[in-house]
Design an enzyme around this catalytic site. Sequence first.
Site, PDB file in Angstrom:
ATOM      1  CB  CYS A  23      23.867 -16.206 -11.373  1.00  0.00           C
ATOM      2  SG  CYS A  23      24.663 -15.638 -12.647  1.00  0.00           S
ATOM      3  CB  CYS A  61      27.209 -17.793 -17.688  1.00  0.00           C
ATOM      4  SG  CYS A  61      28.287 -19.047 -16.776  1.00  0.00           S
ATOM      5  CB  CYS A  80      30.900 -15.727 -10.795  1.00  0.00           C
ATOM      6  SG  CYS A  80      30.794 -17.532 -11.221  1.00  0.00           S
ATOM      7  CD  GLN A  85      39.333 -32.190  -6.911  1.00  0.00           C
ATOM      8  OE1 GLN A  85      38.270 -31.851  -7.377  1.00  0.00           O
ATOM      9  NE2 GLN A  85      40.227 -33.501  -7.258  1.00  0.00           N
ATOM     10  CD  GLU A 135      48.942 -36.876 -12.855  1.00  0.00           C
ATOM     11  OE1 GLU A 135      48.186 -37.329 -12.432  1.00  0.00           O
ATOM     12  OE2 GLU A 135      48.715 -36.410 -13.741  1.00  0.00           O
ATOM     13  CG  ASP A 187      40.521 -38.710  -8.286  1.00  0.00           C
ATOM     14  OD1 ASP A 187      39.244 -38.780  -9.423  1.00  0.00           O
ATOM     15  OD2 ASP A 187      41.117 -37.821  -7.960  1.00  0.00           O
ATOM     16  CB  CYS A 235      34.792 -36.137 -12.134  1.00  0.00           C
ATOM     17  SG  CYS A 235      35.808 -36.509 -13.398  1.00  0.00           S
TER      18      CYS A 235
HETATM   19  N1  SAH Z   1      43.434 -37.388  -7.542  1.00  0.00           N
HETATM   20  C1  SAH Z   1      43.764 -35.861  -8.491  1.00  0.00           C
HETATM   21  C2  SAH Z   1      43.851 -35.522  -9.994  1.00  0.00           C
HETATM   22  C3  SAH Z   1      42.417 -36.623 -10.387  1.00  0.00           C
HETATM   23  S1  SAH Z   1      42.547 -35.206 -11.785  1.00  0.00           S
HETATM   24  C4  SAH Z   1      43.176 -35.634  -6.964  1.00  0.00           C
HETATM   25  O1  SAH Z   1      42.118 -35.451  -6.760  1.00  0.00           O
HETATM   26  O2  SAH Z   1      43.785 -33.677  -7.153  1.00  0.00           O
HETATM   27  C5  SAH Z   1      43.082 -36.989 -12.933  1.00  0.00           C
HETATM   28  C6  SAH Z   1      44.467 -36.503 -12.943  1.00  0.00           C
HETATM   29  O3  SAH Z   1      44.760 -37.862 -14.182  1.00  0.00           O
HETATM   30  C7  SAH Z   1      44.613 -35.239 -13.595  1.00  0.00           C
HETATM   31  O4  SAH Z   1      45.989 -35.410 -13.063  1.00  0.00           O
HETATM   32  C8  SAH Z   1      45.420 -36.499 -14.857  1.00  0.00           C
HETATM   33  O5  SAH Z   1      46.589 -35.552 -14.957  1.00  0.00           O
HETATM   34  C9  SAH Z   1      45.635 -37.570 -14.470  1.00  0.00           C
HETATM   35  N2  SAH Z   1      45.652 -38.627 -15.569  1.00  0.00           N
HETATM   36  C10 SAH Z   1      45.348 -38.111 -17.079  1.00  0.00           C
HETATM   37  N3  SAH Z   1      45.576 -39.723 -17.760  1.00  0.00           N
HETATM   38  C11 SAH Z   1      46.025 -40.323 -17.007  1.00  0.00           C
HETATM   39  C12 SAH Z   1      47.264 -41.538 -17.409  1.00  0.00           C
HETATM   40  N4  SAH Z   1      46.868 -41.901 -18.667  1.00  0.00           N
HETATM   41  N5  SAH Z   1      47.750 -41.758 -16.506  1.00  0.00           N
HETATM   42  C13 SAH Z   1      47.951 -41.010 -15.417  1.00  0.00           C
HETATM   43  N6  SAH Z   1      47.705 -40.089 -14.721  1.00  0.00           N
HETATM   44  C14 SAH Z   1      46.596 -39.224 -15.703  1.00  0.00           C
END
Ligand code: SAH
Length: 449
Positions: free
Chosen positions: A66, A72, A155, A279, A329, A378, A405
């Site tokens: 790139c 960037c 990009c 994602q 969530e 997650d 992540c």
């Molecule tokens: N598992 C999902 C999202 C993962 S991203 C996927 O793969 O698409 C992490 C998520 O955690 C986000 O949606 C965010 O809103 C949520 N989050 C952040 N803090 C939080 C909390 N204290 N309690 C519950 N969820 C939370």
Amino acid sequence: MQIEITGIGSEFQGVGRAEDGRAAFIPGALPGERVEASVFKNADRFVECRLEQVLSASPDRIAPRCPHFGVCGGCRAQHVTYQKSLDLKRQIVEQTVRRIGGLADAEIRPTLGAENPWRYRNKGEFAVSTDRATNLPVIGQCEGGSHRVVGMSDCLIQHELSMKAVSAVGQWMQKHKISVWDSCGREGGLRYIVTRVNVREELMIILCTTGRAVPSVESLQKTLRDALGGKVKSLYQLTLSPRPHHALDGRCRLIWGQPELTDQLFDLTFSISPQTFFQVNHAMTEALYGEALRAAALEGHETVLDAYCGAGTISLALAQKAKRVIGVELNAKAIEDAKQNAARNGLTEKTRFIAGDAPEEALKLFSQGLRPDVIVVDPPRKGVEARLLSAMVKCSPERIVYVSCNPSTLARDLKILTESGQYRVEYVQPVDMFSWTEHVENVALLTRV
Ligand code: SAH
């Protein structure tokens, strides 16, 4: 000064020693190289350097594909072969798990790589401004650490359709001399263009603006149709909040087309609206979720808790194989999406979605007697709250699947979970969701001792 690069830092910088023995971090340098570098930041125990010249190059060094690489800031690993970037990501995960997690012999598997590491992003966020000298629109990315927009004609990690869409919006701006309606004008203007593309190659375009309505809409529609045929299915205006925290922080209004796109993961269908989290790398999301499912090893009789479930994507994949899944969530809108997605896929009976703080809601569920067989987490980059980790251990599921992540907070949390003596880490599987960047996702499996 000359520095031998002996390691890789968590942000993909080359690591060596400065003349005085302090650790030196040099973005753009690779292990095995000797480089000329100059210090631009002094800290007590390390220095941050600028790479001046590579004196002896690694055999894995390649020319970045790139032209914007280095300016960037989006990609930090285009100067190395793809295979080597996977090896280095594994190394970053391994050293983090050993150092922060104190887990000397946890198995760190080779990074799962992408078949095609280019053009993987199904969501683009482009900043917009007007060049003061020429009055022409500049569309691209904000330069690292500033609000100056660096124009980008392409990009290489974005879907081609996103780039075509952005270029069409640029043409339309130019044609109508839409320069007062720009990000410098006090009256308001177009700040960002967000694009989303699904697996069927359908597009949603979101014009994120301040102030008034989008002018010359018919002309914009025509320009988009000319550039992309019928692929643009929906066009939104998002009016940004007074002090937006991100490009999609505001209120949405459909200008034209259908309100939602749908996307597919495995045999599951999900609806995507402008502000829904999904994602960004389709192929590698299936790889990541596949790893999470394999780690969960469901036989059909299990109750599963999926904490930080977003719009329920992992939850629904789990629900197909489990007796029951409870998703928690924080984002109430995502929970609405999750419920709709469950209904859309005929999984309402097997799922329950709760909007709320994961630690608080999980503790409530445990105190009401819920004993999940498997817990999947997650979390966002900051990791799982300590009180949820200790509650998880007390609740004693057979397996904990940790999707992460951020290797640092993963390592910290693995340490807390294993220090209880009740869980051991079976393995950590890095997954390359964000090729050519420094980021790496992981799935860690913990089993009850
Ligand atoms: N598992 C999902 C999202 C993962 S991203 C996927 O793969 O698409 C992490 C998520 O955690 C986000 O949606 C965010 O809103 C949520 N989050 C952040 N803090 C939080 C909390 N204290 N309690 C519950 N969820 C939370």
